[in-house]
Enzyme design. Structure first.
Site, PDB file in Angstrom:
ATOM      1  CE1 TYR A 116     -37.106 -17.855  -1.158  1.00 41.69           C
ATOM      2  CE2 TYR A 116     -36.820 -16.271  -2.946  1.00 41.69           C
ATOM      3  CZ  TYR A 116     -37.648 -16.962  -2.068  1.00 41.69           C
ATOM      4  OH  TYR A 116     -38.997 -16.735  -2.123  1.00 41.69           O
ATOM      5  CD  GLU A 117     -33.549 -14.674   2.257  1.00 41.79           C
ATOM      6  OE1 GLU A 117     -32.564 -14.463   2.986  1.00 41.79           O
ATOM      7  OE2 GLU A 117     -33.966 -13.836   1.439  1.00 41.79           O
ATOM      8  N   GLY A 118     -30.340 -19.026   2.195  1.00 40.88           N
ATOM      9  CA  GLY A 118     -29.559 -20.148   2.703  1.00 40.88           C
ATOM     10  C   GLY A 118     -30.185 -21.449   2.262  1.00 40.88           C
TER      11      GLY A 118
END
Length: 595
Positions: free
Chosen positions: A439-441
């Site tokens: 997550y978050e890229g």
């Protein structure tokens, strides 16, 4: 053994390595005397170990419960712990005093955040995301929005989320379909579905403030037409208190591999009322304020879970009896020796500790650069701090989570079959940390961001500044005999990183696939070099203590672990350099149908 917050290590970094007291003339730092910092760090250790850590297995086993009325019940004890968190003022440590915060440097707040995440990653995500929402509004909101929302978000009285991902798009936000229709009175009606919204609904805060990406009708396609909106669960009344229920609903919870104590929600906006943050079609840049802060936080999660897993593994290794030492019994009165006598167990524990302690120093150093980018009166210092934050964020996020997963996996291995069961805590650490690589890229996206954007920004100013700083450190300290293993290792690693950077400049432009194929190896080469610099700085501080007559074994042990990093971990740079130079040809050679 239950989780023991590494208070001593944190204070060593803040006091002796980063020497934060020398910034006492800067805003925020003036209130961060070492006496105050010691009190904060020690109390953070007490709160996280006594209040949050016991709830970690509870959250894992119970999870969150979705109710048909679209509410979510958090695990037993979470609500009460959250009330203690707010009462203790922990969410407000690094927030602006103008909005009720304590205004301390982020690097000090980071100490509490790491301990909180080690103790209970799922719980710590709630206030972590709230602070991200606070930061986005602080950077882009109107004064009226700041006055209304920031005091409640800073205190933790209200929760915060970011609503980005939709069922058909994740990283490629230009594809989002959630729409916003202006109502002519300054409000918009938001309609659309969002998924994987951490903390999207829960029973711990009296209101939840969603920051939602949506496209205003008639806006340009792609990322150029995305706007950011504040959509509160309860619309504040004239007194700023939660009023009418907004039409934003949690339609369910994701069944996940880990972080069961955090509510990962499917969110439906059914003409929910929202307020534009900043300018129309400029929402993505504001959301990236929140996302970049979250990426540092995710790197911290990788480190934090590694710390907790390492502690569990080291404790187990000292207690578990199995076989005899290769050099003769070390527990002659017992039926077997503890497994910590075996070199391969030591390998896993030493690898883990070298990465954790070096990674923590790198993380704290990076956070200090961020503080200086805002607080320093010197424009050159502010520029360097901002450059470093941009350059290092993808490295912090991806390298520390990749390595955090390795440490957690090794902790399971140290436990043997016991680690694969739910009778020991390491299986939870391994399951919880796995999301941090995604997550978050995803970490692959972070690597592409590093080689595709961050290296070339401002003509490569940031990376060249970093090379010059490392060179200056080596030159200044290379003549100290006790530090020579550290300065020599750092110099060699920096040369390899510089070689890789030049290779990318020469080969990435000609064929972008070369840059893509090299990106992950380059990021890891960068991470290993950054940790070498962190270890060299720690070695200098530890050696100064020893030279001054301090006989505390903490400092001698620090040097041993640092030497281990230089001799046993840092040589991985050779493999990364060799692999990235092979380019993309073989990686892309098979046709898609051959897979």
């Amino acid at each position: 053994m239950p989780y023991q917050p590494p208070v001593r290590d944190h204070l060593f970094l803040l006091r002796d390595v980063l020497e934060i007291e020398k910034y006492a003339n800067l805003p925020g730092f003036a209130d961060a005397s070492i006496d105050v910092v010691e009190q904060i760090v020690e109390e953070a250790g007490r709160f996280t170990s006594e209040v949050l850590a016991p709830l970690n297995p509870v959250g894992d086993k119970e999870g969150c419960v979705w109710n048909p009325d679209h509410t979510v019940k958090t695990p037993t004890g979470f609500k009460e712990a959250y009330a203690q968190l707010v009462e203790g003022g922990w969410p407000a440590l690094g927030s602006d005093p103008a909005y009720g915060g304590q205004g301390l440097p982020h690097v000090v707040n980071l100490s509490f955040s790491e301990m909180s995440s080690s103790a209970n990653m799922a719980f710590s995500m709630y206030p972590g995301l709230t602070h991200g929402a606070y930061s986005a509004i602080l950077n882009g909101g109107s004064q009226e929005q700041k006055d209304l929302y920031l005091p409640k978000l800073a205190s933790g009285q209200w929760g915060g989320t970011m609503n980005l991902t939709e069922p058909h798009c994740g990283t490629d936000l230009g594809l989002l379909r959630t729409k916003a229709v202006p109502q002519g009175d300054g409000t918009y009606k938001i309609t659309g579905g969002k998924i994987w919204i951490s903390g999207g609904e829960h029973d711990m805060a009296e209101n939840i403030v969603h920051l939602v990406l949506a496209r205003i009708e008639g806006a340009p396609a792609g990322t150029r037409g995305i706007s950011l909106f504040i959509v509160p669960k309860f619309i504040p009344d004239a007194d700023g208190k939660p009023g009418e229920r907004n039409s934003v609903y949690c339609d369910g919870l994701e069944e996940k591999m880990g972080i069961h104590g955090n509510a990962t929600c499917v969110i439906r906006h059914e003409e929910s009322i929202g307020w534009l943050v900043g300018e129309e079609n400029k929402g993505l840049s504001l959301m990236f304020v929140m996302m970049n802060e979250a990426r540092i936080g995710v790197g911290l999660q990788g480190l934090a879970q590694a710390e907790a897993a390492y502690q569990a593994a080291a404790s187990f290794a000292k207690e578990r009896l199995q076989g005899r030492s290769l050099t003769g019994p070390k527990n002659p009165d017992g039926p077997a020796d503890p497994i910590i006598v075996h070199p391969d167990v030591r390998r896993m524990l030493m690898d883990s500790r070298a990465i954790i302690e070096g990674g923590r120093a790198f993380l704290f150093w990076t956070a200090l650069q961020g503080d200086l980018s805002h607080a320093s009166p010197d424009e050159a210092v502010r520029q360097k701090g901002g450059d470093y934050m941009a350059l290092m964020t993808p490295v912090v996020k991806a390298f520390l989570t990749d390595k955090g997963l390795d440490v957690c996996s090794n902790a399971v291995q140290v436990h043997g079959g016991s680690g694969y069961t739910e009778h020991f805590p390491v299986s939870q650490y391994l399951r919880d940390v796995r999301i941090a690589l995604i997550y978050e890229g995803t970490n692959g996206v972070q690597a592409l961001d590093l080689v595709g954007r961050k290296l070339a920004a401002d003509g490569g100013r940031a990376v060249m500044t970093f090379f010059a700083e490392v060179d200056a450190f080596v030159k200044a300290n290379g003549g100290v005999a006790e530090l020579k293993p550290f300065t020599d290792g750092l110099a060699r690693a920096k040369e390899k990183l510089q070689d890789a950077t030049m290779w990318l400049m020469q080969n990435g432009l000609a064929n972008p696939d070369n840059a893509g194929a090299a990106s992950t190896n380059y990021l890891h080469l960068f991470g290993l070099t950054a940790l070498a610099y962190a270890w060299a700085m720690m070695a200098k501080a530890a050696q100064a203590k020893i030279a001054g007559g301090d006989s505390d074994p903490f400092y001698a042990n620090k040097l041993v672990v640092g030497r281990y990093y230089m001799e046993r971990v840092l040589p991985e740079t050779d493999a990364h350099l060799a692999k990235l130079k092979t380019g993309a040809e073989l990686m892309m050679a098979l046709p898609a149908e051959a897979f």
